[in-house]
Structures are given as C-alpha cells and as structure tokens.
Design a protein around this motif. Structure first.
Motif, PDB file in Angstrom:
ATOM      1  N   MET A  71       0.856  -1.176   0.000  1.00  0.00           N
ATOM      2  CA  MET A  71       0.000   0.000   0.000  1.00  0.00           C
ATOM      3  C   MET A  71       0.896   1.231   0.000  1.00  0.00           C
ATOM      4  N   ALA A  72       0.607   2.169  -0.850  1.00  0.00           N
ATOM      5  CA  ALA A  72       1.384   3.409  -0.881  1.00  0.00           C
ATOM      6  C   ALA A  72       1.264   4.114   0.465  1.00  0.00           C
ATOM      7  N   LEU A  73       2.362   4.680   0.922  1.00  0.00           N
ATOM      8  CA  LEU A  73       2.396   5.309   2.236  1.00  0.00           C
ATOM      9  C   LEU A  73       1.556   6.577   2.309  1.00  0.00           C
ATOM     10  N   ASP A  74       1.154   7.106   1.163  1.00  0.00           N
ATOM     11  CA  ASP A  74       0.301   8.290   1.159  1.00  0.00           C
ATOM     12  C   ASP A  74      -1.139   7.963   0.774  1.00  0.00           C
ATOM     13  N   THR A  75      -1.511   6.688   0.883  1.00  0.00           N
ATOM     14  CA  THR A  75      -2.880   6.271   0.579  1.00  0.00           C
ATOM     15  C   THR A  75      -3.857   6.994   1.500  1.00  0.00           C
ATOM     16  N   GLU A  76      -4.917   7.515   0.920  1.00  0.00           N
ATOM     17  CA  GLU A  76      -5.962   8.142   1.722  1.00  0.00           C
ATOM     18  C   GLU A  76      -7.023   7.073   2.003  1.00  0.00           C
ATOM     19  N   LEU A  77      -6.964   6.490   3.185  1.00  0.00           N
ATOM     20  CA  LEU A  77      -7.913   5.434   3.553  1.00  0.00           C
ATOM     21  C   LEU A  77      -9.298   5.993   3.826  1.00  0.00           C
ATOM     22  N   PHE A  78      -9.344   7.205   4.366  1.00  0.00           N
ATOM     23  CA  PHE A  78     -10.615   7.859   4.679  1.00  0.00           C
ATOM     24  C   PHE A  78     -10.509   9.334   4.326  1.00  0.00           C
ATOM     25  N   HIS A  79     -11.492   9.834   3.621  1.00  0.00           N
ATOM     26  CA  HIS A  79     -11.526  11.267   3.322  1.00  0.00           C
ATOM     27  C   HIS A  79     -12.202  12.034   4.459  1.00  0.00           C
ATOM     28  N   GLU A  80     -13.166  11.404   5.096  1.00  0.00           N
ATOM     29  CA  GLU A  80     -13.898  12.055   6.189  1.00  0.00           C
ATOM     30  C   GLU A  80     -13.148  11.868   7.512  1.00  0.00           C
ATOM     31  N   ARG A  81     -13.149  12.894   8.328  1.00  0.00           N
ATOM     32  CA  ARG A  81     -12.399  12.892   9.582  1.00  0.00           C
ATOM     33  C   ARG A  81     -12.886  11.839  10.575  1.00  0.00           C
ATOM     34  N   ASP A  82     -14.194  11.763  10.836  1.00  0.00           N
ATOM     35  CA  ASP A  82     -14.697  10.878  11.892  1.00  0.00           C
ATOM     36  C   ASP A  82     -14.340   9.408  11.671  1.00  0.00           C
ATOM     37  N   PRO A  83     -14.549   8.850  10.469  1.00  0.00           N
ATOM     38  CA  PRO A  83     -14.157   7.448  10.294  1.00  0.00           C
ATOM     39  C   PRO A  83     -12.638   7.248  10.346  1.00  0.00           C
ATOM     40  N   LEU A  84     -11.863   8.247   9.916  1.00  0.00           N
ATOM     41  CA  LEU A  84     -10.406   8.154   9.996  1.00  0.00           C
ATOM     42  C   LEU A  84      -9.950   8.111  11.448  1.00  0.00           C
ATOM     43  N   VAL A  85     -10.458   9.026  12.241  1.00  0.00           N
ATOM     44  CA  VAL A  85     -10.097   9.079  13.660  1.00  0.00           C
ATOM     45  C   VAL A  85     -10.517   7.787  14.358  1.00  0.00           C
ATOM     46  N   ALA A  86     -11.712   7.308  14.078  1.00  0.00           N
ATOM     47  CA  ALA A  86     -12.188   6.060  14.694  1.00  0.00           C
ATOM     48  C   ALA A  86     -11.302   4.879  14.294  1.00  0.00           C
ATOM     49  N   ALA A  87     -10.903   4.828  13.031  1.00  0.00           N
ATOM     50  CA  ALA A  87     -10.066   3.722  12.560  1.00  0.00           C
ATOM     51  C   ALA A  87      -8.677   3.765  13.192  1.00  0.00           C
ATOM     52  N   LEU A  88      -8.093   4.961  13.316  1.00  0.00           N
ATOM     53  CA  LEU A  88      -6.774   5.062  13.951  1.00  0.00           C
ATOM     54  C   LEU A  88      -6.863   4.708  15.427  1.00  0.00           C
ATOM     55  N   ARG A  89      -7.902   5.186  16.084  1.00  0.00           N
ATOM     56  CA  ARG A  89      -8.093   4.884  17.505  1.00  0.00           C
ATOM     57  C   ARG A  89      -8.154   3.359  17.712  1.00  0.00           C
ATOM     58  N   LYS A  90      -8.881   2.674  16.836  1.00  0.00           N
ATOM     59  CA  LYS A  90      -9.011   1.215  16.931  1.00  0.00           C
ATOM     60  C   LYS A  90      -7.699   0.514  16.575  1.00  0.00           C
ATOM     61  N   ALA A  91      -7.019   1.012  15.560  1.00  0.00           N
ATOM     62  CA  ALA A  91      -5.787   0.379  15.089  1.00  0.00           C
ATOM     63  C   ALA A  91      -4.705   0.351  16.163  1.00  0.00           C
ATOM     64  N   VAL A  92      -4.511   1.456  16.865  1.00  0.00           N
ATOM     65  CA  VAL A  92      -3.434   1.496  17.856  1.00  0.00           C
ATOM     66  C   VAL A  92      -3.714   0.564  19.028  1.00  0.00           C
ATOM     67  N   GLN A  93      -4.979   0.270  19.277  1.00  0.00           N
ATOM     68  CA  GLN A  93      -5.352  -0.629  20.382  1.00  0.00           C
ATOM     69  C   GLN A  93      -4.864  -2.062  20.148  1.00  0.00           C
ATOM     70  N   ARG A  94      -4.576  -2.414  18.903  1.00  0.00           N
ATOM     71  CA  ARG A  94      -4.145  -3.784  18.592  1.00  0.00           C
ATOM     72  C   ARG A  94      -2.795  -4.128  19.197  1.00  0.00           C
ATOM     73  N   TRP A  95      -1.910  -3.148  19.329  1.00  0.00           N
ATOM     74  CA  TRP A  95      -0.545  -3.437  19.757  1.00  0.00           C
ATOM     75  C   TRP A  95      -0.460  -3.987  21.179  1.00  0.00           C
ATOM     76  N   PRO A  96      -1.059  -3.339  22.182  1.00  0.00           N
ATOM     77  CA  PRO A  96      -0.989  -3.936  23.526  1.00  0.00           C
ATOM     78  C   PRO A  96      -1.628  -5.324  23.571  1.00  0.00           C
ATOM     79  N   ALA A  97      -2.746  -5.485  22.889  1.00  0.00           N
ATOM     80  CA  ALA A  97      -3.418  -6.787  22.887  1.00  0.00           C
ATOM     81  C   ALA A  97      -2.530  -7.856  22.258  1.00  0.00           C
ATOM     82  N   TRP A  98      -1.864  -7.512  21.160  1.00  0.00           N
ATOM     83  CA  TRP A  98      -0.978  -8.467  20.506  1.00  0.00           C
ATOM     84  C   TRP A  98       0.184  -8.833  21.422  1.00  0.00           C
ATOM     85  N   LEU A  99       0.800  -7.836  22.034  1.00  0.00           N
ATOM     86  CA  LEU A  99       1.939  -8.100  22.921  1.00  0.00           C
ATOM     87  C   LEU A  99       1.530  -8.908  24.148  1.00  0.00           C
TER      88      LEU A  99
END
Length: 174
Positions: A71-99
């Motif tokens: 995936m290109a590092l400048d890919t725009e996964l979300f144009h709208e702010r709310d779904p982008l913020v929600a997706a990032l918030r969820k994504a970072v939560q994976r790391w502690p759970a994985w560890l």
C-alpha cells in the motif's frame, strides 16, 4: 523488565499519545485547518493522520500476521475525519493486545529477525525488536509533526512526552 514488558509499555504509550492527540487537540480543528497544507511531509494534518493509519496497518500485519500488505504510504484510507479518527483509535489498540497475547515461545521472536516484503517487491530481513521499536518511534515522529502544525496555526500543542503517560499510569496504580 523483560523486552516484552518494555514493548508493552511502549505500546500503551502509543495508544495514550494517539488518544491525547485525537481527543485533546485535533477535535478542535476546523475543516480548513484539518485539510490545510502545513508543510508537513504528507502536507496536511488529515493526510498525516491517514499516513499514521496506513503505517500502523502495514506494520501490524507484518508483525502479528506475517504478511506484507502493499500500500502506498500516502494512501488516503478515509476522506472524512470521523471514520479516519475512529479507525486510527481502533488500530493502535491492537498493539498492547498483541503483545499481551504473545506466548513464551512467541516472545523469543523478539531476539530474532523480521522478514517482510516492501512495496517495491524487495524482501527485507531486519532485527525484530528494533523494527518493533521503529513502529512506535515512527508514530511519535509524525505526532510531533502534527504538534508543530498545530502551534504554527496558533493552537496549543499537546503534551505527548512518554514521561507524562508514565506519571499518569503511576498515579493510577498507587
């Protein structure tokens, strides 16, 4: 402290710093400020937050699933702010759970190598633990860029130093 415990602390910082940035600083930006080219590597706060999500997704797939999404590092996964913020918030939560879910034998991987394929098809083999450290360091770098953009707009930058999260955690545990 074990290496796994250290990375778990770093992952919790990654979650905390992302939440502080999203909740205390970025929610106050107007749409024009959110999309304004601030001279950041990815231009705007919006595109930089998208980059944070893209790279979090790529690195998590490499570490946790052993796959190398292209995936290109400048890919725009979300144009709208709310779904982008929600997706990032969820994504970072994976790391502690994985560890936290690493078994004793899985934790031994920290002393080994990580192999993955870059977007250009090149196979890379690098030390696992420093690569994992890079994930969190990389996010810190871009959160810092966003902080600089905020202050250039005359807005307060968030206090994101790890020591603040450690102090908060220590108060909660006492």
């Amino acid at each position: 402290m074990t290496l796994t415990a250290y990375f778990l602390r770093l992952a919790r910082y990654h979650v905390w710093a992302t939440q502080v940035l999203l909740d205390k600083s970025l929610q106050h930006l107007g749409d024009e400020q959110w999309h304004r080219d601030c001279g950041l590597f990815f231009g705007s706060v919006h595109r930089t937050v998208n980059h944070l999500l893209v790279t979090d997704n790529i690195w998590h797939a490499r570490f946790a699933q052993g796959v190398s999404p292209r995936m290109a590092l400048d890919t725009e996964l979300f144009h709208e702010r709310d779904p982008l913020v929600a997706a990032l918030r969820k994504a970072v939560q994976r790391w502690p759970a994985w560890l936290e879910g690493l078994s004793e034998s899985d934790a031994g991987r920290l002393d080994g190598d990580l192999s993955y394929t870059r977007n250009n098809g090149e196979t890379v083999r690098i030390p696992f633990a420093p690569a994992l450290g890079h994930v969190f360091n990389h996010a810190t770098h871009h959160r810092g860029q966003i902080s600089a953009a905020l202050t250039s707009m005359g807005l307060p930058g968030p206090e994101l130093d790890w020591v603040y999260q450690l102090q908060q955690e220590a108060r909660s545990n006492s």
